[in-house]
Design a protein around this motif. Structure first.
Motif, PDB file in Angstrom:
ATOM      1  N   ILE A  38      -5.863 -23.661  40.553  1.00  0.00           N
ATOM      2  CA  ILE A  38      -6.129 -22.267  40.187  1.00  0.00           C
ATOM      3  C   ILE A  38      -5.450 -21.326  41.174  1.00  0.00           C
ATOM      4  CG2 ILE A  38      -7.947 -20.527  40.018  1.00  0.00           C
ATOM      5  CD1 ILE A  38      -9.762 -22.756  38.894  1.00  0.00           C
ATOM      6  N   GLY A  39      -5.449 -21.688  42.460  1.00  0.00           N
ATOM      7  CA  GLY A  39      -4.799 -20.853  43.460  1.00  0.00           C
ATOM      8  C   GLY A  39      -3.309 -20.712  43.212  1.00  0.00           C
ATOM      9  N   VAL A  40      -2.647 -21.822  42.868  1.00  0.00           N
ATOM     10  CA  VAL A  40      -1.218 -21.751  42.546  1.00  0.00           C
ATOM     11  C   VAL A  40      -1.011 -20.856  41.325  1.00  0.00           C
ATOM     12  CG1 VAL A  40       0.813 -23.072  41.829  1.00  0.00           C
ATOM     13  CG2 VAL A  40      -0.737 -24.016  43.553  1.00  0.00           C
ATOM     14  N   GLY A  41      -1.887 -20.990  40.334  1.00  0.00           N
ATOM     15  CA  GLY A  41      -1.788 -20.139  39.154  1.00  0.00           C
ATOM     16  C   GLY A  41      -1.962 -18.663  39.483  1.00  0.00           C
ATOM     17  N   MET A  42      -2.910 -18.353  40.373  1.00  0.00           N
ATOM     18  CA  MET A  42      -3.128 -16.957  40.741  1.00  0.00           C
ATOM     19  C   MET A  42      -1.917 -16.381  41.466  1.00  0.00           C
ATOM     20  SD  MET A  42      -5.937 -16.376  39.337  1.00  0.00           S
ATOM     21  CE  MET A  42      -6.203 -14.700  39.914  1.00  0.00           C
ATOM     22  N   VAL A  43      -1.256 -17.202  42.291  1.00  0.00           N
ATOM     23  CA  VAL A  43      -0.002 -16.770  42.912  1.00  0.00           C
ATOM     24  C   VAL A  43       1.029 -16.465  41.825  1.00  0.00           C
ATOM     25  CG1 VAL A  43       1.968 -17.553  44.291  1.00  0.00           C
ATOM     26  CG2 VAL A  43      -0.364 -17.921  45.121  1.00  0.00           C
ATOM     27  N   GLY A 116       1.821 -14.200  31.144  1.00  0.00           N
ATOM     28  CA  GLY A 116       0.455 -14.333  31.644  1.00  0.00           C
ATOM     29  C   GLY A 116      -0.406 -15.207  30.753  1.00  0.00           C
ATOM     30  N   THR A 117      -0.170 -15.144  29.437  1.00  0.00           N
ATOM     31  CA  THR A 117      -0.952 -15.969  28.516  1.00  0.00           C
ATOM     32  C   THR A 117      -0.654 -17.448  28.704  1.00  0.00           C
ATOM     33  OG1 THR A 117      -0.891 -14.165  26.905  1.00  0.00           O
ATOM     34  CG2 THR A 117      -1.539 -16.341  26.097  1.00  0.00           C
ATOM     35  N   ALA A 118       0.629 -17.782  28.774  1.00  0.00           N
ATOM     36  CA  ALA A 118       1.015 -19.182  28.978  1.00  0.00           C
ATOM     37  C   ALA A 118       0.536 -19.692  30.325  1.00  0.00           C
ATOM     38  CB  ALA A 118       2.533 -19.323  28.863  1.00  0.00           C
ATOM     39  N   LEU A 119       0.614 -18.846  31.345  1.00  0.00           N
ATOM     40  CA  LEU A 119       0.145 -19.257  32.671  1.00  0.00           C
ATOM     41  C   LEU A 119      -1.371 -19.421  32.688  1.00  0.00           C
ATOM     42  CD1 LEU A 119       0.778 -19.912  35.568  1.00  0.00           C
ATOM     43  CD2 LEU A 119       0.786 -17.450  36.086  1.00  0.00           C
ATOM     44  N   THR A 123      -3.418 -22.558  34.002  1.00  0.00           N
ATOM     45  CA  THR A 123      -4.302 -22.351  35.147  1.00  0.00           C
ATOM     46  C   THR A 123      -5.761 -22.625  34.809  1.00  0.00           C
ATOM     47  OG1 THR A 123      -2.790 -20.668  36.016  1.00  0.00           O
ATOM     48  CG2 THR A 123      -5.037 -20.680  36.881  1.00  0.00           C
ATOM     49  N   PHE A 124      -6.242 -22.061  33.717  1.00  0.00           N
ATOM     50  CA  PHE A 124      -7.671 -22.118  33.427  1.00  0.00           C
ATOM     51  C   PHE A 124      -8.052 -23.179  32.400  1.00  0.00           C
ATOM     52  CE2 PHE A 124      -6.796 -17.623  34.654  1.00  0.00           C
ATOM     53  CZ  PHE A 124      -7.421 -17.685  35.901  1.00  0.00           C
ATOM     54  N   ALA A 125      -7.277 -23.313  31.321  1.00  0.00           N
ATOM     55  CA  ALA A 125      -7.631 -24.309  30.310  1.00  0.00           C
ATOM     56  C   ALA A 125      -7.473 -25.722  30.858  1.00  0.00           C
ATOM     57  CB  ALA A 125      -6.768 -24.125  29.061  1.00  0.00           C
ATOM     58  N   ASP A 126      -6.396 -25.966  31.591  1.00  0.00           N
ATOM     59  CA  ASP A 126      -6.186 -27.293  32.172  1.00  0.00           C
ATOM     60  C   ASP A 126      -7.262 -27.615  33.199  1.00  0.00           C
ATOM     61  OD1 ASP A 126      -4.352 -29.659  32.439  1.00  0.00           O
ATOM     62  OD2 ASP A 126      -4.281 -28.940  34.503  1.00  0.00           O
ATOM     63  N   SER A 127      -7.654 -26.637  34.007  1.00  0.00           N
ATOM     64  CA  SER A 127      -8.725 -26.854  34.988  1.00  0.00           C
ATOM     65  C   SER A 127     -10.055 -27.139  34.293  1.00  0.00           C
ATOM     66  CB  SER A 127      -8.857 -25.629  35.897  1.00  0.00           C
ATOM     67  OG  SER A 127      -7.686 -25.428  36.649  1.00  0.00           O
ATOM     68  N   ALA A 158     -11.037 -24.533  23.844  1.00  0.00           N
ATOM     69  CA  ALA A 158     -11.825 -23.303  23.847  1.00  0.00           C
ATOM     70  C   ALA A 158     -11.247 -22.268  24.806  1.00  0.00           C
ATOM     71  CB  ALA A 158     -13.274 -23.624  24.221  1.00  0.00           C
ATOM     72  N   VAL A 159     -10.927 -22.682  26.019  1.00  0.00           N
ATOM     73  CA  VAL A 159     -10.392 -21.740  27.007  1.00  0.00           C
ATOM     74  C   VAL A 159      -9.004 -21.263  26.586  1.00  0.00           C
ATOM     75  CG1 VAL A 159      -9.699 -21.450  29.417  1.00  0.00           C
ATOM     76  CG2 VAL A 159     -11.765 -22.748  28.858  1.00  0.00           C
ATOM     77  N   SER A 160      -8.192 -22.174  26.072  1.00  0.00           N
ATOM     78  CA  SER A 160      -6.853 -21.807  25.610  1.00  0.00           C
ATOM     79  C   SER A 160      -6.930 -20.811  24.456  1.00  0.00           C
ATOM     80  CB  SER A 160      -6.087 -23.063  25.179  1.00  0.00           C
ATOM     81  OG  SER A 160      -4.829 -22.737  24.641  1.00  0.00           O
ATOM     82  N   PHE A 161      -7.867 -21.019  23.556  1.00  0.00           N
ATOM     83  CA  PHE A 161      -8.026 -20.111  22.418  1.00  0.00           C
ATOM     84  C   PHE A 161      -8.333 -18.693  22.895  1.00  0.00           C
ATOM     85  CE2 PHE A 161     -10.821 -17.917  19.417  1.00  0.00           C
ATOM     86  CZ  PHE A 161     -10.008 -17.873  18.290  1.00  0.00           C
ATOM     87  N   VAL A 162      -9.242 -18.576  23.849  1.00  0.00           N
ATOM     88  CA  VAL A 162      -9.592 -17.255  24.379  1.00  0.00           C
ATOM     89  C   VAL A 162      -8.378 -16.612  25.053  1.00  0.00           C
ATOM     90  CG1 VAL A 162     -11.027 -16.032  26.061  1.00  0.00           C
ATOM     91  CG2 VAL A 162     -12.037 -17.824  24.639  1.00  0.00           C
ATOM     92  N   ALA A 163      -7.653 -17.405  25.854  1.00  0.00           N
ATOM     93  CA  ALA A 163      -6.470 -16.867  26.544  1.00  0.00           C
ATOM     94  C   ALA A 163      -5.418 -16.393  25.547  1.00  0.00           C
ATOM     95  CB  ALA A 163      -5.882 -17.932  27.467  1.00  0.00           C
ATOM     96  N   CYS A 164      -5.171 -17.193  24.517  1.00  0.00           N
ATOM     97  CA  CYS A 164      -4.181 -16.810  23.503  1.00  0.00           C
ATOM     98  C   CYS A 164      -4.622 -15.576  22.729  1.00  0.00           C
ATOM     99  CB  CYS A 164      -3.953 -17.967  22.532  1.00  0.00           C
ATOM    100  SG  CYS A 164      -3.091 -19.379  23.231  1.00  0.00           S
TER     101      CYS A 164
END
Length: 273
Positions: A38-43, A116-119, A123-127, A158-164
């Motif tokens: 998540i930290g790498v993603g936030m960077v 940002g959506t793909a990232l 970052t979040f769906a994979d975690s 579920a997380v990917s759906f929300v992000a998309c």
């Protein structure tokens, strides 16, 4: 280059904080790895605001990858900050694939809205998939220690759906169209995450999700309905072949059998960070 220094300093500080927490609290190793993820993603989210140029992004990720390699290979570093990376009972190059996928995504997207959506998917769906699968996965597939779970894949979806959905609606896509597009992209990305191992999904997910999002963003509702149906047909066709569900007892549950790497490494040399 000031932006590069800021990004690297932020990542180093985050790694030190994770290691301190790991040293004091002794959490399950997957927590430490996913916090770093998540930290790498936030960077990565900060790149369009701090750097916003392809070459410095590649330089930042290359230096970070070399630092990660040193943490894995150099004995004193491996027993210190490197425990964050090494303390899992599987072979994974996920952090290196992430640091390759991140600049590749930035190069493709040029820091645009769908970047940002793909990232966020990576970052979040994979975690979410990793943590839910580790601690709550009951219907598992694949071979240990690369086994994944149906529960983890559903969490990813579920997380990917929300992000998309958020990303597409912010990109001037109508809500009905965004829902259909999000269902299609999330289903295919959940499948991709489920069938890849050794951290390769960290490279494939950001690139493939961005390309899919860019492809579906301009389609009308009818075309998106067809795309959505096609995506679910693909998933339904692959699942019986690849994702053979197993009983919980058939595979060791990683949450119940955390590796002893942390204790072993800390026993070799007491390190204060």
């Amino acid at each position: 280059m000031i932006g590069v220094a800021w990004m690297l300093a932020a990542l180093a500080a985050w790694l030190v904080l994770i290691r301190l927490w790991q040293h004091w609290a002794h959490p399950h190793p997957e927590w430490a790895r996913k916090l770093l993820h998540i930290g790498v993603g936030m960077v990565g989210f900060g790149f369009p605001f701090v750097i916003n140029s392809r070459l410095p992004v590649w330089i930042t990720c290359t230096v970070a990858a070399l630092a990660m390699l040193a943490l894995r290979l150099a004995g004193p570093l491996r027993r210190g900050l490197g425990v964050v990376l090494a303390n899992v009972n599987r072979v994974s190059l996920g952090e290196f694939y992430f640091l390759l996928g991140l600049p590749a995504l930035f190069t493709l997207a040029q820091g645009g809205a769908l970047y940002g959506t793909a990232l966020a998917i990576l970052t979040f769906a994979d975690s979410a998939a990793a943590l839910v699968g580790t601690f709550y996965g009951r219907h598992r597939f694949g071979t240990h220690p690369e086994a994944k779970s149906l529960e983890g894949s559903l969490a990813f979806f579920a997380v990917s759906f929300v992000a998309c959905l958020i990303g597409l609606t912010q990109n001037s896509v109508g809500v009905p169209e965004a829902v259909l597009a999000s269902l299609a992209v999330s289903a295919l990305m959940a499948l991709l995450e489920a069938v890849t191992g050794h951290g390769l999904d960290n490279l494939l997910l950001p690139v493939c999700s961005y390309l899919l999002l860019r492809s579906v963003a301009g389609l009308d509702a009818g075309a998106l309905a067809v795309a959505c149906l096609t995506a679910f047909v693909i998933v339904a066709g692959v699942v019986p072949w690849k994702l053979v569900l197993r009983d919980k007892k058939a595979i060791d549950h990683p949450a119940l059998n955390p590796p002893a790497t942390l204790e072993k490494l800390e026993g070799e040399e007491q390190v204060s960070v």
